[in-house]
Write an enzyme that holds these catalytic residues in place. Structure first.
Site, PDB file in Angstrom:
ATOM      1  N   ASP A 186     -36.256  -2.416  19.056  1.00  0.00           N
ATOM      2  CA  ASP A 186     -35.214  -3.435  19.219  1.00  0.00           C
ATOM      3  C   ASP A 186     -35.163  -3.787  20.708  1.00  0.00           C
ATOM      4  O   ASP A 186     -35.660  -3.049  21.564  1.00  0.00           O
ATOM      5  CB  ASP A 186     -33.860  -2.952  18.704  1.00  0.00           C
ATOM      6  CG  ASP A 186     -32.950  -4.157  18.398  1.00  0.00           C
ATOM      7  OD1 ASP A 186     -33.244  -5.272  18.892  1.00  0.00           O
ATOM      8  OD2 ASP A 186     -31.951  -3.991  17.670  1.00  0.00           O
TER       9      ASP A 186
HETATM   10  C1  BGC Z   1     -30.831  -7.329  17.788  1.00  0.00           C
HETATM   11  C2  BGC Z   1     -32.063  -7.604  16.926  1.00  0.00           C
HETATM   12  C3  BGC Z   1     -32.752  -8.841  17.427  1.00  0.00           C
HETATM   13  C4  BGC Z   1     -33.096  -8.658  18.896  1.00  0.00           C
HETATM   14  C5  BGC Z   1     -33.796  -9.853  19.512  1.00  0.00           C
HETATM   15  C6  BGC Z   1     -31.162  -7.328  19.260  1.00  0.00           C
HETATM   16  O1  BGC Z   1     -30.014  -7.287  20.041  1.00  0.00           O
HETATM   17  O2  BGC Z   1     -30.281  -6.090  17.411  1.00  0.00           O
HETATM   18  O3  BGC Z   1     -31.692  -7.759  15.581  1.00  0.00           O
HETATM   19  O4  BGC Z   1     -33.886  -9.110  16.656  1.00  0.00           O
HETATM   20  O5  BGC Z   1     -31.908  -8.454  19.633  1.00  0.00           O
HETATM   21  O6  BGC Z   1     -32.888 -10.902  19.667  1.00  0.00           O
END
Ligand code: BGC
Length: 839
Positions: free
Chosen positions: A246
């Site tokens: 993530d």
């Molecule tokens: C979120 C993810 C997301 C990523 C990219 C993170 O803060 O938890 O679900 O894909 O950001 O935006």
């Protein structure tokens, strides 16, 4: 008994890059630095290229409400689908596959290769901030629909990236907590949907969560959890794709590299790079692990057509087309749940409608999509008023009343109130200051919304906003200031607010950059005839958010004296009284449902409960429509004749609602989660970590299982939804091993309809852990009035199995099982018995 899953797992093939024997050799021929460089993003959304491997940059974008894009194309818009729980409410994997293919086509159109979707964590608690973004509280329903989405997305040569592996069901302090889950619960509940997207969806990538897992054997952040990443996902399940971190989740080098993470996002900076090269040289991380990661990433690139030898992607229309709009509308319709419909008030007969009163904060400002990384700038938005107006005959009068504001924050200050102190012209002046205080530039903008403002010269350390606010009208005006990071706010030279939060990237990760807390200050105006002027200065220190760049955020909001909800409700009630039907759209908004935080209450914001009660008293023909992604309490539910759950319906919201209300299509949705009647009943009432730990105390009893175990009556149970007709359940048969169930049903109502036939397994109660019933399978049938049809439902063998912790294996306890079939988890009509012998 049949295979564990309902369809055979798709095999990896050389054609899709799954078994390229030469690849490993070409990768290991690269020098270590070159290989390690490929393991961290090149930018916020792209992966680095490597000509020696024929590797082109792979581009990623967020879902799951659409494909947001990478921001390279300023102002780009896209298709906005209903939030995922809407799809889940269709209980239809075939629809999921079609919607997945729409996402795939949109990704191709936006030159995106990996779609960071679907979100397949479970709706463990109704207050979870990302509830709207996930599918269901049930592992089986989640897994089956997610696999459909993955197959659809990948059918266009775009990788899906199911997230967030695993047990990431809270947003509070989301980058730090550990979920403590016993191994059996982990296997049977939280890992189950991931197992299904690997086995039945054949997913090409998976995202590991911010949070960590303590399963009794290993306690580690997910990006370091070797037991789950290397052991279960890659080892036992044979996942041959890439594990993506993530965003900004990775904090270690050796631990995460050894744990099984393949790619650190975003880049180009991060904890791997040179540090990983050094760790390999020091013998802390075997080079073979680096090679394996590169092979996985190149395999991923091959699958999505990003090797220079890759065939061209399928052609898709250059712009979204009407067939795609229609599918988004169909999804919203199919997911709409009829919770209540007394005396057949719905669907409405358009011919008899002279006057319709459309009422409610969400009637005026629909909440189309949830907030956070899932946000998509929509290509178009059809609001409820517009959709109804378009569908009703011109002779029908439609009145629209808000009935009170339900926002937690007041609106942005009217630009007409704001004057540039330098020129006296309209606006707010921003000055950009370097480290030494020198002015590097300035700009004037006519708005109180300086959210995530980034348009300043390189080297800017402070942004100083100045404006003279004119307050007109006697009484106390309230100005609400919201800012993040380090800031100071002065009114007429006096400090009225300040902040010193230097968390940097964490301000992005908990969404404060979109939703700063408000600080309210009152400014009395003594004389109605004499406006008051307030000189404001907002001195903001630029936030350095690592891969997310540099920005400041400031909001200036205003509430004038005497702006009253009571008057608005009065006007709405009058309109309802004068109408043939009142349609009240209540719900949440961006202040309430979003990534980055969990809710603290299930109540509808503002005075919406009062509004519904008053309107329903004024007009017995009142239809209430709930525009929310996650459960909210509806204390008046039994006092209104008709009640629909319309979700966060995406761009076609208004057309979908009109289709349903006017009976042009059946609202055939079934709740994919339980709607509580009272907050006090909720089995898992919050998601707040204690000392950094979220205890999954309820074990296997998640969602409806917990309600059943506690013997509590929800407002509406899991699986509930009335549709436009009625069904008689006539007969059920199960084959000898309980793998297939046939259910004969008759449409006994007056309209054609779709029924979701649900099967719940009651196992021998071999201990307190065993849920009373689990969802075991489901299938949809359609029938004309009076027609009888048979639904055939496959029950995966996993449903009968339990995870034997001591043996580390699945077992099927022998005994007498009962398969209950019916219309919801609490409306079970027929039962078949199955005897499972000792293996
Ligand atoms: C979120 C993810 C997301 C990523 C990219 C993170 O803060 O938890 O679900 O894909 O950001 O935006």
């Amino acid at each position: 008994m049949t295979s564990v899953f309902s369809t055979p797992a798709p095999a990896a093939s050389p054609a899709d890059g799954g078994d390229d024997a030469g690849l490993a050799a070409r990768v290991s021929a690269l020098d270590l630095e070159s290989k390690v460089r490929l393991l961290t993003g090149g930018t916020l959304w792209t992966l680095p290229a490597e000509p020696r491997l024929g590797l082109l940059p792979v581009r990623m974008s967020d879902g799951p409400q659409g494909v947001r894009g990478t921001g390279d194309d300023p102002g780009a818009t896209g298709l906005l689908a209903p939030a995922p729980s809407t799809l889940a409410a269709s209980w239809d994997p075939e629809l999921a596959e079609r919607l997945g293919a729409l996402f795939g086509a949109e990704a191709v159109r936006k030159r995106v290769d990996v779609l960071l979707a679907p979100g397949i964590n479970l709706q463990r608690t109704p207050v979870a901030g990302r509830h709207f973004e996930y599918l269901s509280e049930d592992p089986l329903l989640t897994g089956i629909l997610a696999a459909g989405l993955v197959r659809g997305i990948q059918s266009l040569g775009v990788a899906a990236c199911p997230k967030h592996f695993v047990a990431n069901e809270s947003e509070t302090d989301r980058t730090r907590y550990r979920s403590r889950v016993d191994p059996r619960t982990l296997r049977e509940v939280y890992l189950a949907p991931f197992e299904t997207v690997v086995a039945e969806g054949g997913t090409w990538s998976v995202m590991s969560a911010y949070s960590g897992v303590d399963d009794g054997t290993e306690s580690a952040p997910m990006g370091e959890h070797a037991g789950l990443l290397r052991g279960v996902l890659k080892g036992e399940w044979g996942f041959d794709g890439a594990v993506v971190s993530d965003w900004a989740a990775t904090r270690t080098t050796g631990e995460s590299a050894r744990g099984g993470l393949d790619l650190v996002m975003p880049g180009p900076d991060g904890p791997w790079g040179d540090a990983l090269v050094a760790a390999v040289r020091a013998g802390e991380v075997p080079e073979s692990m680096v090679d394996d990661k590169v092979v996985r990433l190149v395999r991923l690139a091959g699958r999505v057509g990003r090797l220079d030898s890759s065939p061209a992607r399928p052609a898709v229309p250059a712009r979204p087309d009407t067939a795609e709009y229609d599918l988004l509308r169909e999804t919203a319709v199919r997911g709409t749940v009829v919770l209540r419909n007394e005396a057949g008030l719905l669907p409405l007969a358009p011919a008899g409608l002279a006057r319709v009163a459309l009422i409610g904060p969400n009637a005026v400002a629909p909440y189309f999509q949830g907030g956070g990384s899932a946000y998509v700038p929509p290509v178009r938005l059809v609001g409820f008023a517009k959709g109804l107006r378009a569908a009703l005959p011109p002779s029908t009068e439609v009145t629209v009343h808000r009935g009170g504001d339900a926002r937690l924050h007041p609106p942005f200050a009217d630009p007409a109130m704001l004057a540039d102190p330098e020129t006296g012209g309209a606006g707010v002046r921003a000055e950009f200051l370097g480290a030494d205080g020198a002015v590097l530039g300035s700009v004037v903008r006519e708005t109180g919304d300086w959210g995530e403002f980034r348009a300043f010269p390189a080297g800017t350390r402070r942004v100083v906003l100045r404006t003279d606010v004119t307050l007109t009208g006697e009484g106390t005006h309230e100005l609400e200031f919201g800012a993040v990071g380090r800031f100071e706010i002065l009114a007429d030279g006096e400090r009225v607010a300040a902040g010193d939060d230097d968390r940097g990237v964490d301000l992005v990760l908990d969404s404060s950059h979109h939703h700063p807390e408000g600080i309210t200050v009152g400014f009395p105006v003594a004389d109605a005839e004499v406006p008051r002027r307030v000189a404001l200065t907002l001195d903001l220190t630029v936030v350095d958010a690592d891969g997310y760049g540099h920005f400041v955020t400031a909001h200036l909001r205003h509430t004038a004296p005497g702006t009253g909800t009571a008057e608005e409700i009065e006007a709405a009630v009058e309109a309802a009284r004068a109408a043939d039907v009142a349609v009240v759209v209540v719900g949440t908004n961006e202040d309430v449902e979003s990534e980055g935080w969990d809710r603290t209450t299930l109540a509808l914001p503002g005075a919406q409960d009062e509004l519904v009660r008053r309107v329903a008293e004024a007009n017995p023909r009142t239809v209430v429509v709930v525009n929310a992604g996650a459960p909210v309490l509806l204390p008046w539910a039994e006092d209104v004749p008709a009640l629909l759950w319309a979700w966060l319906p995406g761009q076609e919201a208004g057309h979908a609602l009109a289709d349903v209300l006017l009976g042009r299509a059946e609202a055939a949705g079934r709740l994919p989660w339980t709607l509580p009647a009272r907050a006090a009943d909720v089995p898992v009432p919050d998601a707040v970590p204690v000392d950094g730990v979220v205890e999954y105390r309820e074990g296997l009893h998640v969602g409806h299982r917990g309600w059943d175990r506690a013997g509590l009556a929800p407002a509406f149970p899991f699986g509930h939804g009335l549709g436009w007709t009625e069904w008689a359940y006539e007969a059920v048969t199960a084959d000898a091993d309980g793998a297939e169930v046939a259910v004969r049903v008759t449409n006994t109502g007056a309209r054609a309809g779709r029924e979701v036939v649900q099967v719940y397994l009651e196992a021998p109660q071999d201990g307190p852990d065993r849920p009373l019933r689990v969802l075991a399978g489901f299938a949809s049938v359609t029938a004309e009035p009076g027609a009888t049809v048979t639904a055939t439902i496959r029950v995966p063998s996993r449903v009968y199995q339990v995870w034997d912790v001591a043996a580390g294996a699945w077992t099927t306890p022998a005994g007498a099982y009962r398969l209950h079939v019916g219309r919801s988890s609490r409306d079970l009509r027929l039962t078949a018995a199955v005897e499972i012998g000792t293996a």
